[in-house]
Design a protein around this motif. Structure first.
Motif, PDB file in Angstrom:
ATOM      1  N   UNK A  31       0.819  -1.211   0.000  1.00  0.00           N
ATOM      2  CA  UNK A  31       0.000   0.000   0.000  1.00  0.00           C
ATOM      3  C   UNK A  31       0.858   1.269   0.000  1.00  0.00           C
ATOM      4  N   UNK A  32       0.681   2.154   0.983  1.00  0.00           N
ATOM      5  CA  UNK A  32       1.361   3.455   0.938  1.00  0.00           C
ATOM      6  C   UNK A  32       2.806   3.405   1.417  1.00  0.00           C
ATOM      7  N   UNK A  33       3.274   2.231   1.809  1.00  0.00           N
ATOM      8  CA  UNK A  33       4.703   2.074   2.118  1.00  0.00           C
ATOM      9  C   UNK A  33       5.227   0.946   1.227  1.00  0.00           C
ATOM     10  N   UNK A  34       5.294   1.201  -0.085  1.00  0.00           N
ATOM     11  CA  UNK A  34       5.528   0.125  -1.053  1.00  0.00           C
ATOM     12  C   UNK A  34       6.869  -0.558  -0.871  1.00  0.00           C
ATOM     13  N   UNK A  35       6.877  -1.838  -1.255  1.00  0.00           N
ATOM     14  CA  UNK A  35       8.131  -2.573  -1.335  1.00  0.00           C
ATOM     15  C   UNK A  35       8.899  -2.104  -2.569  1.00  0.00           C
ATOM     16  N   UNK A  36      10.118  -2.578  -2.717  1.00  0.00           N
ATOM     17  CA  UNK A  36      10.932  -2.199  -3.875  1.00  0.00           C
ATOM     18  C   UNK A  36      10.542  -2.979  -5.119  1.00  0.00           C
ATOM     19  N   UNK A  37       9.626  -3.901  -5.000  1.00  0.00           N
ATOM     20  CA  UNK A  37       9.072  -4.627  -6.136  1.00  0.00           C
ATOM     21  C   UNK A  37       8.553  -3.610  -7.156  1.00  0.00           C
ATOM     22  N   UNK A  38       9.035  -3.667  -8.384  1.00  0.00           N
ATOM     23  CA  UNK A  38       8.788  -2.602  -9.369  1.00  0.00           C
ATOM     24  C   UNK A  38       7.302  -2.326  -9.597  1.00  0.00           C
ATOM     25  N   UNK A  39       6.429  -3.344  -9.773  1.00  0.00           N
ATOM     26  CA  UNK A  39       5.008  -3.013  -9.932  1.00  0.00           C
ATOM     27  C   UNK A  39       4.424  -2.270  -8.730  1.00  0.00           C
ATOM     28  N   UNK A  40       4.933  -2.528  -7.529  1.00  0.00           N
ATOM     29  CA  UNK A  40       4.461  -1.785  -6.359  1.00  0.00           C
ATOM     30  C   UNK A  40       4.935  -0.338  -6.423  1.00  0.00           C
ATOM     31  N   UNK A  41       6.158  -0.126  -6.869  1.00  0.00           N
ATOM     32  CA  UNK A  41       6.695   1.235  -7.012  1.00  0.00           C
ATOM     33  C   UNK A  41       5.941   2.001  -8.088  1.00  0.00           C
ATOM     34  N   UNK A  42       5.700   1.360  -9.222  1.00  0.00           N
ATOM     35  CA  UNK A  42       5.000   2.074 -10.296  1.00  0.00           C
ATOM     36  C   UNK A  42       3.567   2.408  -9.896  1.00  0.00           C
ATOM     37  N   UNK A  43       2.913   1.485  -9.168  1.00  0.00           N
ATOM     38  CA  UNK A  43       1.527   1.706  -8.765  1.00  0.00           C
ATOM     39  C   UNK A  43       1.398   2.809  -7.724  1.00  0.00           C
ATOM     40  N   UNK A  71      -6.834  -7.179 -13.919  1.00  0.00           N
ATOM     41  CA  UNK A  71      -7.766  -7.328 -12.804  1.00  0.00           C
ATOM     42  C   UNK A  71      -7.245  -8.305 -11.757  1.00  0.00           C
ATOM     43  N   UNK A  72      -5.945  -8.476 -11.708  1.00  0.00           N
ATOM     44  CA  UNK A  72      -5.352  -9.140 -10.560  1.00  0.00           C
ATOM     45  C   UNK A  72      -5.295  -8.118  -9.424  1.00  0.00           C
ATOM     46  N   UNK A  73      -5.840  -8.454  -8.291  1.00  0.00           N
ATOM     47  CA  UNK A  73      -6.033  -7.512  -7.181  1.00  0.00           C
ATOM     48  C   UNK A  73      -6.739  -6.258  -7.719  1.00  0.00           C
ATOM     49  N   UNK A  74      -7.971  -6.397  -8.189  1.00  0.00           N
ATOM     50  CA  UNK A  74      -8.616  -5.288  -8.911  1.00  0.00           C
ATOM     51  C   UNK A  74      -8.814  -4.028  -8.088  1.00  0.00           C
ATOM     52  N   UNK A  75      -8.857  -4.144  -6.758  1.00  0.00           N
ATOM     53  CA  UNK A  75      -9.040  -2.941  -5.946  1.00  0.00           C
ATOM     54  C   UNK A  75      -7.895  -1.964  -6.123  1.00  0.00           C
ATOM     55  N   UNK A  76      -6.758  -2.447  -6.590  1.00  0.00           N
ATOM     56  CA  UNK A  76      -5.620  -1.544  -6.793  1.00  0.00           C
ATOM     57  C   UNK A  76      -5.905  -0.494  -7.857  1.00  0.00           C
ATOM     58  N   UNK A  77      -6.899  -0.742  -8.704  1.00  0.00           N
ATOM     59  CA  UNK A  77      -7.248   0.252  -9.710  1.00  0.00           C
ATOM     60  C   UNK A  77      -7.880   1.498  -9.104  1.00  0.00           C
ATOM     61  N   UNK A  78      -8.411   1.382  -7.880  1.00  0.00           N
ATOM     62  CA  UNK A  78      -9.073   2.534  -7.248  1.00  0.00           C
ATOM     63  C   UNK A  78      -8.499   2.843  -5.866  1.00  0.00           C
ATOM     64  N   UNK A  79      -7.516   2.079  -5.415  1.00  0.00           N
ATOM     65  CA  UNK A  79      -7.091   2.206  -4.019  1.00  0.00           C
ATOM     66  C   UNK A  79      -6.462   3.567  -3.727  1.00  0.00           C
ATOM     67  N   UNK A  80      -5.808   4.167  -4.704  1.00  0.00           N
ATOM     68  CA  UNK A  80      -5.215   5.492  -4.466  1.00  0.00           C
ATOM     69  C   UNK A  80      -6.300   6.510  -4.148  1.00  0.00           C
ATOM     70  N   UNK A  81      -7.442   6.394  -4.782  1.00  0.00           N
ATOM     71  CA  UNK A  81      -8.547   7.304  -4.491  1.00  0.00           C
ATOM     72  C   UNK A  81      -9.100   7.048  -3.088  1.00  0.00           C
ATOM     73  N   UNK A  82      -9.056   5.788  -2.652  1.00  0.00           N
ATOM     74  CA  UNK A  82      -9.489   5.466  -1.285  1.00  0.00           C
ATOM     75  C   UNK A  82      -8.603   6.194  -0.268  1.00  0.00           C
ATOM     76  N   UNK A  83      -7.306   6.226  -0.528  1.00  0.00           N
ATOM     77  CA  UNK A  83      -6.403   6.955   0.373  1.00  0.00           C
ATOM     78  C   UNK A  83      -6.777   8.438   0.442  1.00  0.00           C
ATOM     79  N   UNK A  84      -7.163   9.004  -0.684  1.00  0.00           N
ATOM     80  CA  UNK A  84      -7.583  10.407  -0.691  1.00  0.00           C
ATOM     81  C   UNK A  84      -8.864  10.597   0.117  1.00  0.00           C
ATOM     82  N   UNK A  85      -9.832   9.715  -0.097  1.00  0.00           N
ATOM     83  CA  UNK A  85     -11.118   9.852   0.582  1.00  0.00           C
ATOM     84  C   UNK A  85     -10.953   9.837   2.104  1.00  0.00           C
ATOM     85  N   UNK A  86     -10.031   9.033   2.609  1.00  0.00           N
ATOM     86  CA  UNK A  86      -9.884   8.877   4.065  1.00  0.00           C
ATOM     87  C   UNK A  86      -9.587  10.209   4.735  1.00  0.00           C
TER      88      UNK A  86
END
Length: 946
Positions: free
Chosen positions: A276-288, A484-499
């Motif tokens: 999530x907001x403390x991403x690992x160094x795994x490249x897809x996590x960094x790009x997301x 659509x692997x872990x599909x919530x990741x498509x909107x999760x950044x907006x969830x962080x904003x909403x909080x």
């Protein structure tokens, strides 16, 4: 509302000149250069080397470019840093492309970067036209993210799964490869890497080279940079979207609190890949979590730019990041295109937002053009990518063709599309369901902000796509089979904003209602309970969750009408009321409350037959039986979940002649000890509060009604004249600095988060991550990687029935890692053990004939490493062992293996040391020992002896 890019003069407490900022940037570069001479085997020295090198490459070039051609005369501290990071990664991608295309070494590229940075710094000092505003709010954010960087550095990133191991190996190779080419980047010869210009990995390699730090240590520790950067980007997106600096600060502070609570931190079902907001160094996590938000920052700034200078600056920055994301991980650019596409539709449909249409179309066209050109080129260069995609599309068509038409409409996509929709349940994890419904309130509140509708429309569309098969199938087919692997990741950044927005609106609104502020912690605690219950008790069906949630966002668009809801808009009121009531019926709990069960342990009487035990288990409602393996009396002690907790039933268990003893039962009162529900990393409220563990029907109804009011009633009220007036009344307090509301805000957020706290997922608890745990220096990191004992298992890809024996495998020690780096040419090719959990390429920059993994990992692995598997198949058929690493092959067979695969060296691990060393020593004209520590050995192949 204020424009998203303005700095309120009343918030500014001082300014810093561009010249001063340039001097600080130069100082960081000098520290990074001098830190090369610091001892990396001291904890502080390793940290200084790594941190200074990271900042010198990821921040300094972009900051200097921002100061040289500033988009506005005055910028804030976080704007300079955030814009600078965005520009730096675009710049680093250009450097990566040049290095790979022109075959230039990391040393040459570092010199080029240093020279360009020096030129920009000199120019800024000669003529600086920008001032940097200092505000207390941004100082608060800076302080919090800097503090969070410390535990992230200490904890680091895992590298126990094969994806991380491949990436870490590539970082090491890129850091030392003197002449990189698209056909020699990969960890095995003859393969064009899927991402031919891997700029994030190249950046890590440059950090390792500049700081003179082991690349695996860099990969492990860079999390200290990714987490704070993600939070800075979150702040900047909130600022440009919502227009209030105080709201942006609240978003960042809320994110830090929820990360520290383990809510927006690591994910319990993901040992790697996503944090999530403390991403690992795994490249897809960094790009997301880092680069996509950075692209959103500059793209949003471009959309709302007021001057030609701003438009040019931000379009250039956006173009660089669009190219970068397209090349290094296209999933995020697909998301970005979807977001912008939704915004284009909104701008075209809503007259008020049509001034933004041209810029939105420009971004969309630019994105699609770059993606089309690159994917066409990539499919020709890395042909394996095209074949995999085509194969997956054919599989998708086959799966969809077997689904009844009614199921395509009325079933969940996750239930009918097999592996194409994975980890859908993350949509219901943590605070996500509550915050998604709360996002409707945020949207309606900020309905005059154009980018709020980009977020709302994108969220609505993605929620529909991930839920309905008839939408998911074409989306997956046209885009990418893992979209659509872990599909919530498509909107999760907006969830962080909403909080953060929801929390701040609540605090400011309560401040107008209750001057004593006594309601603030009470409302925070109650809201936190209901938010937790939403993840536990809300429906998870298509009809009971997805449909009402999508409907709530669709209804929000009605608030864009020129007239507020009132007597003049009776049809709108009637339609809103009908849809809302239907959605209330859909949200009504569609399943019975989960009955309480408790764990009990039963020691059965010796000699009890299995049939009799099974009968007693059914009689006493003892379910989910598990034999306790560590019991003194084998086969007699079992753990159960007891569903009938009545005194009579428990008494019957305790007093039955076949029961020798029990545990977790008070044998005098016949009561069972209350325990948390089964599961790891439970939320604090679930772990410690009985009535939250198995909520009854009343609580399930209450949370359904609460969520309905949040998603339907509150937005409808805000759409009315009274609601609009109430919202406008908060303009003045929202315009004040955040720190003026900081104390009540903390008293709201902390009780709110307390119920969902999950300490094991918080970086503050410093949980050890596999395989090495926490390490202060590179040698400690490598040397404390534990040896692994693997049980006997079938040999994968073997046509014969071959079983690998149980054995213990260790990673190379740091002495061998150092020797390989200094004594073996980078273009060497090693023969290595096929069956090891620690691929040697993680510890050496040289290539090897195969990338070893114990489990199925690569798609079409035998085809990917087809030259190696030709020998593997022959050896398995003939000798039932892997090629070369055995004592039965003939010298001619070894020669054929070495010649065909271009082997120059052989790495012998402790597993094969005693077996293989005598074999190679007996062939001195072919293999010469170069390293031997009585555990590990390295032999050089003598070509003239073959």
């Amino acid at each position: 509302m204020p424009p998203g890019n303005s700095i309120d003069a009343s918030h500014v407490r001082g300014t810093v000149s561009g010249r001063t900022a340039a001097l600080l940037a130069v100082l960081v570069g000098l520290i990074a250069s001098l830190a090369r001479f610091v001892d990396p085997e001291q904890g502080l020295g390793a940290a200084v080397k790594l941190v200074s090198a990271t900042l010198a490459l990821a921040v300094v070039p972009g900051v200097l470019a921002t100061l040289l051609v500033p988009p506005r005369p005055q910028l804030s501290i976080l704007e300079v840093v955030g814009f600078g990071i965005a520009l730096s990664f675009g710049f680093l991608h250009v450097m990566t492309t040049i290095a790979v295309s022109m075959h230039l070494s990391p040393g040459v590229m570092l010199a080029v970067i240093a020279a360009l940075s020096a030129l920009m710094a000199a120019r800024v000092m000669q003529k600086s036209s920008v001032s940097i505003a200092v505000t207390i709010d941004e100082c608060v954010v800076c302080g919090l993210v800097a503090l969070l960087a410390v535990p992230l550095y200490l904890q680091g990133s895992p590298f126990a799964v094969y994806e991380d191991q491949v990436l870490a190996a590539l970082v090491r190779r890129l850091s030392e490869l003197p002449a990189p080419r698209i056909d020699n980047l990969y960890v095995t010869p003859g393969i064009v890497y899927t991402y031919p210009f891997p700029s994030v990995l190249y950046f890590m390699g440059l950090v390792a080279r500049l700081g003179d730090v082991d690349p695996l240590f860099v990969y492990h520790k860079l999390r200290f940079f990714w987490g704070p950067t993600a939070l800075v980007m979150l702040y900047l997106v909130a600022r440009v979207v919502f227009g209030y600096a105080s709201v942006a600060c609240a978003v960042a502070v809320t994110a830090v609190v929820l990360v520290s609570a383990g809510i927006f931190g690591m994910v319990d079902s993901f040992p790697a890949w996503w944090a999530q907001l403390v991403p690992y160094t795994y490249v897809p996590d960094v790009t997301m979590t880092v680069l996509l938000p950075a692209l959103l920052v500059v793209a949003f700034e471009y959309v709302q730019a007021e001057t030609t200078r701003e438009r040019s600056f931000f379009l250039t920055a956006a173009s660089g990041l669009i190219v970068t994301l397209t090349v290094i991980h296209i999933r995020e650019i697909i998301q970005f295109a979807a977001y912008v596409g939704c915004f284009v539709v909104v701008c075209a449909a809503v007259r008020e937002f049509r001034p933004y249409l041209r810029r939105a179309v420009t971004l969309l066209a630019l994105t699609l053009l770059i993606a089309a050109v690159y994917t066409g080129w990539q499919s020709r260069v890395a042909s394996v990518v095209g074949s995999i995609v085509q194969g997956q599309r054919a599989e998708l068509v086959s799966v969809a063709a077997g689904v009844p038409a009614t199921s395509l409409v009325f079933s969940r996509a996750v239930d009918v599309l097999d592996d194409f929709v994975q980890d859908y349940d993350q949509l219901f994890s943590g605070l996500t369901p509550f915050l998604l419904f709360g996002g409707v309130v945020v949207t309606v509140w900020f309905r005059r902000r154009p980018l709020a509708w980009l977020i709302a429309s994108s969220t609505m569309v993605y929620l529909a796509v991930m839920a309905f098969p008839f939408l998911a199938v074409p989306y997956i087919y046209v885009t990418y089979f893992e979209i659509l692997h872990v599909p919530v990741r498509n909107v999760i950044f907006f969830v962080y904003l909403f909080a953060g927005v929801l929390a701040y609106l609540a605090v400011v609104g309560l401040g107008r209602m209750d001057r004593t502020r006594l309601l603030v912690p009470v409302v925070g605690a109650l809201t936190g309970i209901l938010a937790l219950l939403a993840s536990i008790g809300l429906n998870q069906s298509l009809r009971g969750f997805s449909v009402p949630l999508v409907a709530a966002y669709a209804l929000a668009f009605a608030s864009l009408g020129r007239r507020p809801l009132g007597r003049e808009s009776r049809w709108r009121i009637a339609a809103t009321a009908i849809v809302s009531l239907l959605c209330l019926a859909a949200l009504w709990p569609d399943r019975a409350p989960t009955p309480r069960t408790e764990q009990v342990t039963v020691r059965w009487a010796p000699g009890l037959a299995d049939e009799q035990r099974s009968t007693l288990e059914r009689q006493f409602s003892l379910g989910h039986g598990e034999l306790k393996p560590d019991a003194e009396e084998a086969g007699s002690v079992w753990n159960y979940r007891l569903s009938n907790l009545s005194v009579d039933n428990v008494r019957g268990i305790v007093r039955h002649a076949a029961v020798a003893d029990t545990h977790f039962i008070d044998r005098s009162t016949f009561e069972v000890e209350h325990q948390p529900p089964p599961g790891d990393d439970l939320a604090w409220g679930v772990a410690h509060v009985d009535w939250l563990q198995y909520p009854g029907a009343g609580l399930l109804v209450a949370v359904a009604v609460f969520v309905w009011m949040l998603g339907f009633v509150a937005p409808a009220f805000l759409s009315s004249a009274s609601g609009a007036s109430s919202a406008m009344a908060l303009h003045e307090p929202l315009s004040r600095p955040f720190y003026s509301q900081a104390i009540p805000f903390v008293f709201f957020v902390v009780p709110f988060a307390l119920w969902s706290v999950r300490p094991p997922l918080s970086p503050l608890s410093l949980p050890s991550l596999p395989p090495a745990g926490q390490a202060a220096t590179p040698d400690t990191l490598v040397n404390q990687i534990p040896c692994v004992t693997t049980p006997a298992m079938p040999a994968r890809f073997a046509e014969e029935d071959v079983t690998l024996p149980e054995r213990t495998t260790c990673a190379p020690d740091y002495a061998l890692v150092t020797w390989l780096r200094t004594q073996v040419p980078v273009d060497a090719v090693f023969a290595i053990d096929r069956w090891t959990p620690y691929p040697p390429q993680m510890f050496m920059a040289q290539q090897a004939v195969v990338f070893p993994t114990l489990d199925a990992s690569f798609i079409n692995e035998d085809a990917l490493f087809r030259d190696y598997y030709r020998f593997f198949d022959a050896s398995m058929r003939r000798y039932r062992v892997q090629p070369f690493f055995n004592a039965v092959e003939t010298p001619d067979e070894r020669d054929a293996f070495v010649k065909s695969l271009g082997v120059t060296h052989v790495l012998i691990s402790p597993v094969h040391y005693d077996e293989l060393r005598p074999v190679l020593d007996a062939l001195p004209e072919r293999f010469v020992s170069k390293y031997d520590d009585e555990r590990w050995a390295v032999y050089e192949v003598m070509r003239e002896g073959l």
